[in-house]
Write a protein that holds these residues in place. Sequence first.
Motif, mmCIF file in Angstrom:
data_model
loop_
_atom_site.group_PDB
_atom_site.id
_atom_site.type_symbol
_atom_site.label_atom_id
_atom_site.label_comp_id
_atom_site.label_asym_id
_atom_site.label_seq_id
_atom_site.Cartn_x
_atom_site.Cartn_y
_atom_site.Cartn_z
ATOM 1 N N ILE A 1 0.840 -1.195 0.000
ATOM 2 C CA ILE A 1 0.000 0.000 0.000
ATOM 3 C C ILE A 1 0.878 1.250 0.000
ATOM 4 C CG2 ILE A 1 -1.651 1.324 1.375
ATOM 5 C CD1 ILE A 1 -2.842 -1.341 2.243
ATOM 6 N N GLY A 2 1.919 1.255 0.825
ATOM 7 C CA GLY A 2 2.749 2.441 0.987
ATOM 8 C C GLY A 2 3.474 2.879 -0.263
ATOM 9 N N LYS A 3 3.826 1.942 -1.129
ATOM 10 C CA LYS A 3 4.609 2.324 -2.307
ATOM 11 C C LYS A 3 3.755 2.832 -3.468
ATOM 12 C CE LYS A 3 4.928 -2.327 -4.254
ATOM 13 N NZ LYS A 3 5.827 -3.414 -4.588
ATOM 14 N N LEU B 1 -3.528 12.984 -7.710
ATOM 15 C CA LEU B 1 -4.279 14.159 -7.262
ATOM 16 C C LEU B 1 -5.315 14.540 -8.311
ATOM 17 C CD1 LEU B 1 -1.448 16.389 -5.789
ATOM 18 C CD2 LEU B 1 -3.073 14.977 -4.570
ATOM 19 N N PRO B 2 -6.601 14.577 -7.939
ATOM 20 C CA PRO B 2 -7.630 15.026 -8.878
ATOM 21 C C PRO B 2 -7.448 16.515 -9.191
ATOM 22 C CG PRO B 2 -8.604 13.979 -6.940
ATOM 23 C CD PRO B 2 -7.158 14.147 -6.672
ATOM 24 N N HIS C 1 1.131 13.761 -8.346
ATOM 25 C CA HIS C 1 1.083 12.568 -7.502
ATOM 26 C C HIS C 1 1.739 12.871 -6.157
ATOM 27 C CE1 HIS C 1 0.335 10.656 -11.362
ATOM 28 N NE2 HIS C 1 -0.131 9.605 -10.693
ATOM 29 N N VAL C 2 1.288 12.175 -5.119
ATOM 30 C CA VAL C 2 1.917 12.239 -3.803
ATOM 31 C C VAL C 2 2.536 10.877 -3.554
ATOM 32 C CG1 VAL C 2 1.562 12.600 -1.339
ATOM 33 C CG2 VAL C 2 0.193 13.880 -2.976
ATOM 34 N N LYS C 3 3.827 10.887 -3.185
ATOM 35 C CA LYS C 3 4.530 9.629 -2.929
ATOM 36 C C LYS C 3 5.038 9.628 -1.491
ATOM 37 C CE LYS C 3 5.879 9.046 -7.700
ATOM 38 N NZ LYS C 3 6.945 8.999 -8.674
ATOM 39 N N VAL C 4 4.883 8.481 -0.837
ATOM 40 C CA VAL C 4 5.339 8.313 0.540
ATOM 41 C C VAL C 4 6.421 7.246 0.538
ATOM 42 C CG1 VAL C 4 4.656 7.701 2.891
ATOM 43 C CG2 VAL C 4 3.046 8.879 1.404
ATOM 44 N N LEU D 1 -3.278 9.775 3.896
ATOM 45 C CA LEU D 1 -3.177 10.814 2.857
ATOM 46 C C LEU D 1 -4.193 10.576 1.745
ATOM 47 C CD1 LEU D 1 0.650 11.419 2.484
ATOM 48 C CD2 LEU D 1 -1.072 13.154 2.879
ATOM 49 N N ALA D 2 -4.361 9.333 1.337
ATOM 50 C CA ALA D 2 -5.342 9.016 0.286
ATOM 51 C C ALA D 2 -6.757 9.351 0.751
ATOM 52 C CB ALA D 2 -5.240 7.542 -0.103
#
Length: 185
Positions: free
Chosen positions: A4-6, A11-12, A50-53, A73-74
């Motif tokens: 899940i984390g990767k 972002l809409p 996009h947001v990456k963690v 975050l999602a």
Amino acid sequence: MSRIGKMPIALPPKVTVSVDKGNLVTVSGPKGTLKQQFDPDMIIQVEDGHVKVSRPSDQRRHRAQHGLTRALLANMVQGVSVGFTRRLEIRGVGYRAEKRGANLVLSVGKSHPVEFAPPTPDVVFEVDKDGRAFTISGIDKAAVGELAAKIRGARPPEPYQGKGIRYQGEYVRQKAGKTGKTGKK
């Protein structure tokens, strides 16, 4: 690696994410704004829509926080763009719901009406015309879910007749009641 984390979070349109010092994340969108403080060790990057963690190491604590941070975050991104809803149904003779101002008032077989106020201004109640079902909607998934659980707890469905407040689509297993006496005296 966390499955899940990767995964990156897309972002809409009209949703912006900003990451401040100490991982204070602010997500703004058409429905409102959410802020949340995340673990300062997690690496949160916003790049090309996009947001990456990512995590700094494979320590147990970092592995645990990786998927959690991405999931929260999602939820924030989905909340400010689409929102969250929870629908509940009321079953029982004389049981009903009504809306008074911003509050929800339930008549569920108690000696007094049970009143619930929204925890934040963005949480809204919508009651059907017949008062047998209502919807809780808002941008914060945790607030909507917790309020729905508290309302359900006011009169949970009982297993003999099925009366009470339940989530839409929730199955309540029915128990058999007492049977008459069959033995001789």
